[in-house]
Write a protein that holds these residues in place. Structure first.
Motif, PDB file in Angstrom:
ATOM      1  N   LEU A  75       0.874  -1.167   0.038  1.00 45.05           N
ATOM      2  CA  LEU A  75       0.012   0.094  -0.072  1.00 45.05           C
ATOM      3  C   LEU A  75       1.085   1.308  -0.072  1.00 45.05           C
ATOM      4  N   ALA A  77       3.990   1.467  -1.039  1.00 47.61           N
ATOM      5  CA  ALA A  77       4.538   1.595  -2.295  1.00 47.61           C
ATOM      6  C   ALA A  77       3.539   2.176  -3.485  1.00 47.61           C
ATOM      7  N   LEU A  78       2.310   1.950  -3.309  1.00 48.05           N
ATOM      8  CA  LEU A  78       1.364   2.414  -4.386  1.00 48.05           C
ATOM      9  C   LEU A  78       1.078   3.671  -4.064  1.00 48.05           C
ATOM     10  N   ILE A  79       1.101   4.252  -2.708  1.00 50.28           N
ATOM     11  CA  ILE A  79       0.728   5.470  -2.490  1.00 50.28           C
ATOM     12  C   ILE A  79       1.943   6.299  -2.975  1.00 50.28           C
ATOM     13  N   ILE A  81       3.349   6.019  -5.624  1.00 54.68           N
ATOM     14  CA  ILE A  81       3.384   6.154  -7.139  1.00 54.68           C
ATOM     15  C   ILE A  81       2.317   7.543  -7.146  1.00 54.68           C
ATOM     16  N   THR A  82       1.252   7.346  -6.628  1.00 48.76           N
ATOM     17  CA  THR A  82      -0.161   8.305  -6.750  1.00 48.76           C
ATOM     18  C   THR A  82       0.179   9.770  -5.848  1.00 48.76           C
ATOM     19  N   ARG A  85      -1.245  10.899   1.590  1.00 44.68           N
ATOM     20  CA  ARG A  85      -0.886  10.560   2.931  1.00 44.68           C
ATOM     21  C   ARG A  85      -0.555   8.917   2.907  1.00 44.68           C
TER      22      ARG A  85
ATOM     23  N   PHE B  23      -6.338   0.952  -0.632  1.00 45.86           N
ATOM     24  CA  PHE B  23      -5.475   0.095  -1.436  1.00 45.86           C
ATOM     25  C   PHE B  23      -6.477  -0.057  -2.948  1.00 45.86           C
ATOM     26  N   ILE B  26      -6.711   2.843  -5.175  1.00 46.74           N
ATOM     27  CA  ILE B  26      -5.373   3.150  -5.928  1.00 46.74           C
ATOM     28  C   ILE B  26      -5.195   2.141  -6.778  1.00 46.74           C
ATOM     29  N   GLN B 165       7.259  -3.329  -6.401  1.00 46.28           N
ATOM     30  CA  GLN B 165       6.085  -2.994  -6.887  1.00 46.28           C
ATOM     31  C   GLN B 165       5.572  -3.803  -7.791  1.00 46.28           C
TER      32      GLN B 165
END
Lengths: 150, 249
Positions: A75, A77-79, A81-82, A85, B23, B26, B165
């Protein structure tokens, strides 16, 4: 195909195991915070007046190492990217800080207060040199425990 | 100063968002963006490849292909002449024969066809004509150019995703999607080959006997073929029957 199955399995294990560990830790933190609520911790250098006499004082420390579960790592790692917080780090650091303070308070049982309180955080483990992510965090709380003459 | 102990009622350091909802939000956003990029690049490549002259492809790949040594150069020249007859000297194709136990032939960019000697030893001349016509079909449809252009673009895209990733997962999903596209290309190459074979032999017996040989040899289930780059031989035989029906009409 095997990679996808392994990834989803790790996510599920990480989510459920991590959620369980986190809620158990928070219950323990709240219970101990209530018990040690009477002991003040301040960042001031001193809280006493000229009339108060100090019986004894000592350096007290409390430290803890906490790690993220796999789900929270993905999670984060994904945040990354985008943007936004990174909520998975919030609970990690909150638990770390509160646990470190509780351990420091436990170290100062029998004392009246803890002054000059400071806290430090550092990354450890494989993610220590990787600026893009954190995995394990060490939180250290320290201060001076003071006991007054009553 | 009097100290008043106060229990923390609300934790201001933690966001109220549910981690699972964040999650999924995204993931869905990223998947939609990737699908859009994939489709857009696919369309651009399909349109753009037609404007790349074949001579450019031949010149770019010449130095690489010249390093492949054919084991039977005379046989390779003979096969090149067979292709010229099949295609009515429409375009020049280059053949390389390599030593291998695998029964296979494939196309490389720049009008190059590689045939393994095991294939040559196990099929008749008529069946070989079908195999050659099938590979020519790929070149006519610019399948090889599109495939390599897509590979190039997607390898650049994947460099933006790190191993943590899920780079390997990205490749897995991409590979499975590309396999499905590849099966469509194979069906279209078969259709082109049917036309060439029918023009020469007035029947499609060579194609049918070739697929029956694969069916007997490989004995793989339809599920195995789902994730394969080639359709199931039975499906390809069905296409022959379909083509025959069209001819009769």
């Amino acid at each position: 195909m095997a990679n996808i199955i392994i990834f989803i399995s790790l996510l599920l294990i990480g989510y459920f195991a991590g959620k369980y560990a986190e809620s158990k830790h928070y219950s323990s933190i709240k219970e101990r915070e209530l018990k040690l609520l009477y002991l003040p911790v301040v960042t001031l250098k001193k809280t006493w007046t000229e009339e108060d006499q100090i019986k004894k004082s000592k350096l007290v420390t409390g430290s803890v190492v906490i790690s993220l579960d796999y789900f929270k790592r993905i999670l984060a790692a994904l945040i990354n990217i985008t943007g936004g917080r990174i909520i998975s780090y919030e609970t990690l650091l909150d638990r770390g800080r509160r646990e470190a303070i509780l351990r420091m308070k436990k170290d100062s049982l029998g004392y009246d207060c803890i002054v000059n309180f400071r806290m430090e955080t550092s990354s450890i483990g494989q993610s220590a040199n990787n600026k893009k992510s954190i995995g394990s965090v060490e939180v250290m709380a320290y201060g001076t425990a003071v006991k007054f003459v009553k | 100063m009097k100290y008043i102990a106060k229990e923390i009622e609300e934790n201001v350091n933690i966001s109220k968002n549910n981690a699972l909802m964040v999650f999924f939000r995204i993931i869905i956003t990223i998947i939609l963006i990737l699908i859009t990029i994939y489709i857009s690049f696919g369309i651009i490549i399909n349109i753009g490849v037609k404007y790349i002259p074949v001579t450019w492809e031949i010149n770019i790949t010449k130095s690489f292909v010249n390093k492949i040594d054919s084991i039977f150069p005379e046989k390779a020249l003979e096969i090149e002449k067979r292709i010229d007859t099949l295609t009515n000297n429409n375009r020049k194709y280059f053949v390389k024969i390599l030593k291998s136990d695998e029964i296979n032939a494939f196309a490389l960019p720049g009008n190059n066809i590689v045939i393994y000697d095991a294939l040559l030893n196990n099929i008749t001349d008529e069946e070989l004509d079908f195999v050659l016509a099938h590979e020519v079909g790929h070149f006519q449809n610019r399948d090889i150019s599109k495939k390599y252009a897509r590979l190039f673009i997607f390898s650049i895209l994947s460099s933006f995703i790190s191993k943590d990733q899920g780079q390997s997962i990205f490749f897995d999903i991409l590979n499975n999607t590309e396999m499905k596209f590849s099966q469509t290309d194979e069906i279209n190459a078969d259709k082109y080959a049917f036309e060439l074979i029918y023009k020469k032999y007035k029947n499609l017996d060579s194609a049918e006997s070739f697929f029956n040989k694969i069916l007997k040899d490989k004995k793989l289930s339809k599920f195995d073929y789902y994730f394969s780059s080639h359709p199931h031989p039975e499906k390809r035989i069905d296409k022959i029957k379909e083509y025959k029906r069209l001819l009769n009409n």
